[in-house]
Design a protein around this motif. Sequence first.
Motif, short mmCIF file in Angstrom:
data_model
loop_
_atom_site.label_atom_id
_atom_site.label_comp_id
_atom_site.label_asym_id
_atom_site.label_seq_id
_atom_site.Cartn_x
_atom_site.Cartn_y
_atom_site.Cartn_z
N LYS A 385 0.83 -1.20 0.00
CA LYS A 385 0.00 0.00 0.00
C LYS A 385 0.87 1.26 0.00
CE LYS A 385 -3.98 0.21 0.77
NZ LYS A 385 -5.17 0.41 -0.11
N PHE A 386 1.98 1.21 0.73
CA PHE A 386 2.90 2.35 0.79
C PHE A 386 3.43 2.67 -0.59
CE2 PHE A 386 7.56 3.36 1.20
CZ PHE A 386 7.40 4.71 1.47
N ARG A 387 3.92 1.65 -1.29
CA ARG A 387 4.49 1.87 -2.62
C ARG A 387 3.43 2.37 -3.60
NH1 ARG A 387 8.80 -0.24 -5.84
NH2 ARG A 387 9.91 -0.77 -3.89
N ALA A 388 2.21 1.83 -3.48
CA ALA A 388 1.13 2.24 -4.38
C ALA A 388 0.74 3.70 -4.17
CB ALA A 388 -0.09 1.34 -4.18
N SER A 389 1.03 4.23 -2.95
CA SER A 389 0.65 5.61 -2.65
C SER A 389 1.66 6.63 -3.18
CB SER A 389 0.51 5.79 -1.13
OG SER A 389 1.78 5.72 -0.49
N LEU A 390 2.81 6.15 -3.66
CA LEU A 390 3.86 7.05 -4.10
C LEU A 390 3.74 7.40 -5.58
CD1 LEU A 390 6.98 5.39 -2.39
CD2 LEU A 390 5.52 7.22 -1.49
N THR A 391 4.21 8.59 -5.92
CA THR A 391 4.30 8.98 -7.32
C THR A 391 5.57 8.36 -7.91
OG1 THR A 391 5.59 10.96 -6.85
CG2 THR A 391 3.18 11.17 -6.79
N ALA A 392 5.69 8.40 -9.21
CA ALA A 392 6.86 7.84 -9.88
C ALA A 392 8.14 8.51 -9.38
CB ALA A 392 6.73 7.99 -11.39
N GLU A 394 8.60 9.92 -6.42
CA GLU A 394 8.86 9.51 -5.04
C GLU A 394 9.46 8.11 -4.97
OE1 GLU A 394 5.50 11.97 -2.47
OE2 GLU A 394 4.91 10.12 -3.53
N VAL A 395 9.06 7.25 -5.89
CA VAL A 395 9.61 5.89 -5.93
C VAL A 395 11.11 5.94 -6.20
CG1 VAL A 395 9.62 3.70 -7.17
CG2 VAL A 395 7.46 4.78 -6.57
N THR A 396 11.51 6.81 -7.13
CA THR A 396 12.93 6.91 -7.47
C THR A 396 13.75 7.48 -6.30
OG1 THR A 396 12.63 9.14 -8.41
CG2 THR A 396 12.39 7.26 -9.91
N GLN A 397 13.09 8.15 -5.35
CA GLN A 397 13.79 8.75 -4.22
C GLN A 397 13.88 7.81 -3.01
OE1 GLN A 397 11.91 12.51 -3.33
NE2 GLN A 397 12.00 13.19 -5.45
N LEU A 398 13.27 6.63 -3.11
CA LEU A 398 13.34 5.67 -2.00
C LEU A 398 14.79 5.27 -1.76
CD1 LEU A 398 10.31 3.30 -2.78
CD2 LEU A 398 10.52 4.87 -0.84
N LYS A 399 15.20 5.26 -0.50
CA LYS A 399 16.60 4.96 -0.18
C LYS A 399 16.88 3.46 -0.15
CE LYS A 399 17.45 9.20 2.49
NZ LYS A 399 16.16 9.84 2.26
N TYR A 400 15.83 2.64 0.05
CA TYR A 400 16.04 1.20 0.13
C TYR A 400 14.81 0.46 -0.41
CZ TYR A 400 17.64 -3.25 2.15
OH TYR A 400 18.06 -4.55 2.34
N PRO A 401 14.56 0.58 -1.72
CA PRO A 401 13.34 -0.01 -2.30
C PRO A 401 13.38 -1.54 -2.31
CG PRO A 401 14.79 0.82 -4.03
CD PRO A 401 15.39 1.26 -2.72
N ALA A 402 12.25 -2.14 -2.00
CA ALA A 402 12.13 -3.60 -2.04
C ALA A 402 12.11 -4.06 -3.50
CB ALA A 402 10.86 -4.05 -1.33
N PRO A 403 12.81 -5.14 -3.83
CA PRO A 403 12.87 -5.60 -5.22
C PRO A 403 11.62 -6.37 -5.63
CG PRO A 403 14.12 -7.08 -3.84
CD PRO A 403 13.64 -5.97 -2.94
N PHE A 404 11.41 -6.43 -6.94
CA PHE A 404 10.36 -7.26 -7.55
C PHE A 404 8.94 -6.87 -7.11
CE2 PHE A 404 14.08 -10.18 -6.90
CZ PHE A 404 14.57 -10.06 -8.20
N TYR A 405 8.76 -5.62 -6.68
CA TYR A 405 7.42 -5.15 -6.35
C TYR A 405 6.57 -5.11 -7.62
CZ TYR A 405 3.74 -1.64 -5.67
OH TYR A 405 2.55 -0.98 -5.66
#
Length: 465
Positions: A385-392, A394-405
């Motif tokens: 839900k957190f990832r779905a709430s982000l804009t494109a 904001e996703v690129t600014q994530l410091k530690y994104p989970a893979p294969f989302y």
Amino acid sequence: MAKEKEFEEELRRGLKERHIQLIALGGAIGVGLFLGSATAIKTAGPGLIFSYIIAGIFILFMMRSLGELAVSYPVSGSFSAYANKFLGPLAGYITGWTYWFMWIVTCMAEITAVGVYIHFWLPDLPQWIPALLALVAMTVVNIVAVSAFGEFEFWFALIKVVTIVVMIVLGGLMICFGLGNGGVPIGITNLYSHGGLFPLGLKGIILSLVMVMFAYVGIELIGVTAGEAENPEKTIPAAINKVLWRILIFYVGALGVIMSIYPWNQLGTIGSPFVLTFNKLGITAAAGIINFVVLTAALSSCNSGIFSTGRMLYNLSLQNKAPKIFGKLSKRHIPFNGILVSFCFLFIGVVLNYLVPAQVFIYVTSVATTGAIWTWGIIVLAQLKFRASLTADEVTQLKYPAPFYPVSNWATLIFLVFVLIIMAFDADTRVALYVSPIWFGFLLVCYYAFGLHKSSDSSVSKDVS
């Protein structure tokens, strides 16, 4: 990112990187590996190695989901706070109280186990005395300072790690060069000479998954430590990135060595595999060594339980889902009231464990198993839900994104449901599916009876500057 009340904690960041590393490591290594592995080996044979690898992949996905959230929102309320924000107040409430209860029940068993382990050396000492001393000691450690908790966990975890590494190294020398076997290499033929790598077939691997998953309970503790980590953006990813290698080395490596040295179909009847391996190496004090290791493992679990229950009550109070008194901190920035209440429940648990029939205690403990699966599922859903709430952007600014989302999220959720289904086919684990709905029903009744559903006011649900 905007902050909410449950993310505005005032805890002191006193956990260093080495503390976080060893806490993450110790959380994945419990008494189950030292004493319970014989039962798991009987269920799947050498195929158990593959069970740990399969389950380990999904545990890694779950931990990466937790890492993305913990780096973005490093709070001790962790999955309860994330559930409250991204899945709703009810989810945060159920998750927080379920995790608290999971650790209370687990610690009841661990504290009682301390008495049993001490009995090995002092058979005439009543079991309640070391159990009580252990509870008091670990509580004092937790109310002194968070750095004291971190220091104890560091050394507790180090003892377990050193024991496993020594066993793997010496066992490897025995397999390759015949150390302790008259110079005759044992080799790895025992892995496939007694019915093959999968002697009990796919059924054995599937049934062993339940025990394997339970062995990983506690690995999510790193999320709770994020609220007091000195540099969460660095320490949390560093610890989580090593999870898969830890699983491969400490679980797969240890079990591979054990089942190479001993035929798997003999291990279930002749004691702890670790004791047997050290004995074969000529270490006469093997039983005492392993007893000391499982004693420290039990103390570690108790220490972690008191730490996490105090923090969970603290954050639930910030969510308005627990009494306000739990939201107050001591002068050392420790959630003293939450720790004290947890101590009282654990003290009652130690007494009850000697008064009520063992079977009743098993029924209550079964909630802890489904509580862990619930927590892991919530972590994955919250990150989804957190990832779905982000804009494109904001996703690129994530410091530690989970893979294969989002594929990893859905695959992990399906796997967790699959484990719950497997539990229904075993009488010992089936009871958890009967008891857990009672616990969740009790939480729901309290949620509406005490008006907690009305407490989700604007101070929690709306962004604050």
